[in-house]
Design an enzyme around this catalytic site. Structure first.
Site, PDB file in Angstrom:
ATOM      1  N   ARG A   1       0.841  -1.191   0.000  1.00 45.47           N
ATOM      2  CA  ARG A   1       0.000   0.000   0.000  1.00 45.47           C
ATOM      3  C   ARG A   1       0.879   1.245   0.000  1.00 45.47           C
ATOM      4  O   ARG A   1       2.106   1.178   0.088  1.00 45.47           O
ATOM      5  CB  ARG A   1      -0.911   0.019   1.231  1.00 45.47           C
ATOM      6  CG  ARG A   1      -0.165   0.095   2.555  1.00 45.47           C
ATOM      7  CD  ARG A   1      -1.118   0.213   3.721  1.00 45.47           C
ATOM      8  NE  ARG A   1      -0.410   0.375   4.985  1.00 45.47           N
ATOM      9  CZ  ARG A   1      -0.976   0.851   6.093  1.00 45.47           C
ATOM     10  NH1 ARG A   1      -2.238   1.210   6.087  1.00 45.47           N
ATOM     11  NH2 ARG A   1      -0.280   0.951   7.217  1.00 45.47           N
TER      12      ARG A   1
ATOM     13  N   VAL B   1      10.600  -7.959   7.090  1.00 44.35           N
ATOM     14  CA  VAL B   1      11.922  -7.332   6.990  1.00 44.35           C
ATOM     15  C   VAL B   1      12.743  -7.472   8.273  1.00 44.35           C
ATOM     16  O   VAL B   1      13.954  -7.241   8.266  1.00 44.35           O
ATOM     17  CB  VAL B   1      11.815  -5.844   6.600  1.00 44.35           C
ATOM     18  CG1 VAL B   1      11.194  -5.700   5.221  1.00 44.35           C
ATOM     19  CG2 VAL B   1      11.049  -5.039   7.649  1.00 44.35           C
TER      20      VAL B   1
ATOM     21  N   ASN C   1      11.553   0.455   1.774  1.00 47.88           N
ATOM     22  CA  ASN C   1      10.409   1.334   1.988  1.00 47.88           C
ATOM     23  C   ASN C   1       9.597   0.960   3.230  1.00 47.88           C
ATOM     24  O   ASN C   1       8.897   1.805   3.784  1.00 47.88           O
ATOM     25  CB  ASN C   1       9.507   1.274   0.744  1.00 47.88           C
ATOM     26  CG  ASN C   1       8.240   2.075   0.899  1.00 47.88           C
ATOM     27  OD1 ASN C   1       8.232   3.294   0.814  1.00 47.88           O
ATOM     28  ND2 ASN C   1       7.131   1.384   1.141  1.00 47.88           N
TER      29      ASN C   1
ATOM     30  N   TYR D   1      10.633   6.406  16.518  1.00 47.59           N
ATOM     31  CA  TYR D   1      10.593   6.689  15.081  1.00 47.59           C
ATOM     32  C   TYR D   1      11.743   7.606  14.689  1.00 47.59           C
ATOM     33  O   TYR D   1      12.450   7.364  13.702  1.00 47.59           O
ATOM     34  CB  TYR D   1       9.256   7.325  14.725  1.00 47.59           C
ATOM     35  CG  TYR D   1       9.046   7.542  13.237  1.00 47.59           C
ATOM     36  CD1 TYR D   1       8.741   6.469  12.401  1.00 47.59           C
ATOM     37  CD2 TYR D   1       9.141   8.811  12.679  1.00 47.59           C
ATOM     38  CE1 TYR D   1       8.540   6.663  11.046  1.00 47.59           C
ATOM     39  CE2 TYR D   1       8.942   9.012  11.325  1.00 47.59           C
ATOM     40  CZ  TYR D   1       8.640   7.941  10.511  1.00 47.59           C
ATOM     41  OH  TYR D   1       8.451   8.144   9.166  1.00 47.59           O
TER      42      TYR D   1
ATOM     43  N   LYS E   1      14.922   6.726  12.110  1.00 47.66           N
ATOM     44  CA  LYS E   1      15.119   7.438  10.850  1.00 47.66           C
ATOM     45  C   LYS E   1      16.466   8.163  10.795  1.00 47.66           C
ATOM     46  O   LYS E   1      17.061   8.296   9.722  1.00 47.66           O
ATOM     47  CB  LYS E   1      13.957   8.416  10.606  1.00 47.66           C
ATOM     48  CG  LYS E   1      12.621   7.708  10.355  1.00 47.66           C
ATOM     49  CD  LYS E   1      12.716   6.715   9.189  1.00 47.66           C
ATOM     50  CE  LYS E   1      11.385   6.068   8.868  1.00 47.66           C
ATOM     51  NZ  LYS E   1      11.460   5.124   7.730  1.00 47.66           N
TER      52      LYS E   1
ATOM     53  N   THR F   1      -0.702   9.817   2.479  1.00 47.90           N
ATOM     54  CA  THR F   1      -0.673   8.362   2.319  1.00 47.90           C
ATOM     55  C   THR F   1      -1.700   7.765   3.294  1.00 47.90           C
ATOM     56  O   THR F   1      -2.249   8.484   4.141  1.00 47.90           O
ATOM     57  CB  THR F   1       0.717   7.781   2.656  1.00 47.90           C
ATOM     58  OG1 THR F   1       0.944   7.873   4.072  1.00 47.90           O
ATOM     59  CG2 THR F   1       1.824   8.507   1.894  1.00 47.90           C
TER      60      THR F   1
ATOM     61  N   THR G   1      -1.005   8.872   6.826  1.00 43.59           N
ATOM     62  CA  THR G   1      -1.209  10.261   7.259  1.00 43.59           C
ATOM     63  C   THR G   1      -2.664  10.716   7.179  1.00 43.59           C
ATOM     64  O   THR G   1      -3.056  11.647   7.875  1.00 43.59           O
ATOM     65  CB  THR G   1      -0.345  11.233   6.427  1.00 43.59           C
ATOM     66  OG1 THR G   1      -0.651  11.056   5.029  1.00 43.59           O
ATOM     67  CG2 THR G   1       1.129  10.964   6.659  1.00 43.59           C
TER      68      THR G   1
END
Length: 266
Positions: A17, A68, A94, A158, A162, A193, A196
């Site tokens: 998605r 992953v 991703n 988070y 990142k 997306t 969000t």
């Protein structure tokens, strides 16, 4: 007319998605030989694969169930790709999750989950894809970071993950350069997306703090990913592209200046 990714074999994680799915469609339209779409959820992935096949053209679209965070999944994925194609040209790390937790509220379990997907997943992806990318001779890795990896964002796990992605990108660029593999990262700001949309009021509030005064569209991020995946960026490695409408370029200063009447758009 040749596509920008003509003949390339690409693996995109978190592809069921959002940005991952859109990237798969656009990779196919740009002439990729094969687009390997991976995700932890096979049912969701199967539906997206069908849509990509309809929209993307002639490229082979291959679903790959992949967690992953699991080393054994990456090992098996590498074996499968080598057996079928003998190489890999593009890896897009991703897959990602978010938990907006403060330090004092964040449980160790939540911390470990975010780090496992967003950071360890990228590490494992690069580790086990590098030998296949080396066979390509012109491999490209694109790691999805975030403006949270540029600023002191308010979600501790988070943000940590990142920032780590940006650092790993630069380290991998140095290590893999001699193999003809380029490694770059993308730092999106607020993009519309599925992740969000539930936070629409927050996103719209933050739009005031960027120069373009709007959220980004998924296609704008995907175009940057295509550029890094293609030979158009053949001399770019260890770099990053920030897509945030100017937020981290001083957006908060601009907003305060406008509110004080010091700065006008006229």
């Amino acid at each position: 007319m040749r596509g920008r990714l003509e003949g390339k074999v690409a693996l995109i994680t978190g592809a069921s998605r959002g940005l991952g799915a859109l990237e798969a469609v656009m990779f196919a339209k740009e002439g990729a030989q094969a687009v390997i779409m991976s995700d932890v959820s096979r049912p969701a992935l199967q539906e997206t694969v069908k849509a990509v096949e309809e929209l993307g053209g002639a490229a082979a679209v291959i679903p790959l169930e992949l967690n992953v965070t699991l080393e054994e999944d990456w090992i098996q994925a590498a074996i499968s790709i080598e057996k079928q194609f003998g190489k890999l040209d593009i890896l897009v790390n991703n897959a990602g999750i978010t938990k907006r937790e403060r330090f004092v509220d964040c449980s160790l379990a939540d911390w470990n989950q975010v780090i496992a997907v967003n950071q360890t997943g990228v590490f494992l992806g690069m580790k086990y894809s590098a030998p296949l990318l080396r066979k390509s001779g012109r491999g490209s890795i694109i790691n999805m970071s975030s403006i949270a990896g540029v600023t002191g964002y308010f979600a501790a796990p988070y943000t940590a993950s990142k920032w780590a992605v940006r650092g790993m990108t630069k380290a991998a660029a140095q290590e893999f350069g001699g193999w003809g593999i380029r490694v770059n990262s993308v730092n999106p700001g607020f993009i519309w997306t599925p992740l969000t949309l539930p936070a629409k009021p927050m996103v719209e509030a933050f739009n005031k703090v960027n120069a373009l005064e709007r959220a980004g569209e998924p296609e704008e991020v995907a175009q940057a990913v295509i550029f890094l995946a293609s030979d158009e960026s053949s001399y770019m490695t260890g770099g990053e592209i920030t897509l945030d409408g100017g937020m981290t370029a001083g957006g908060e200063i601009r907003l305060i200046a406008k509110e004080l009447g010091i700065y006008r758009d006229e």
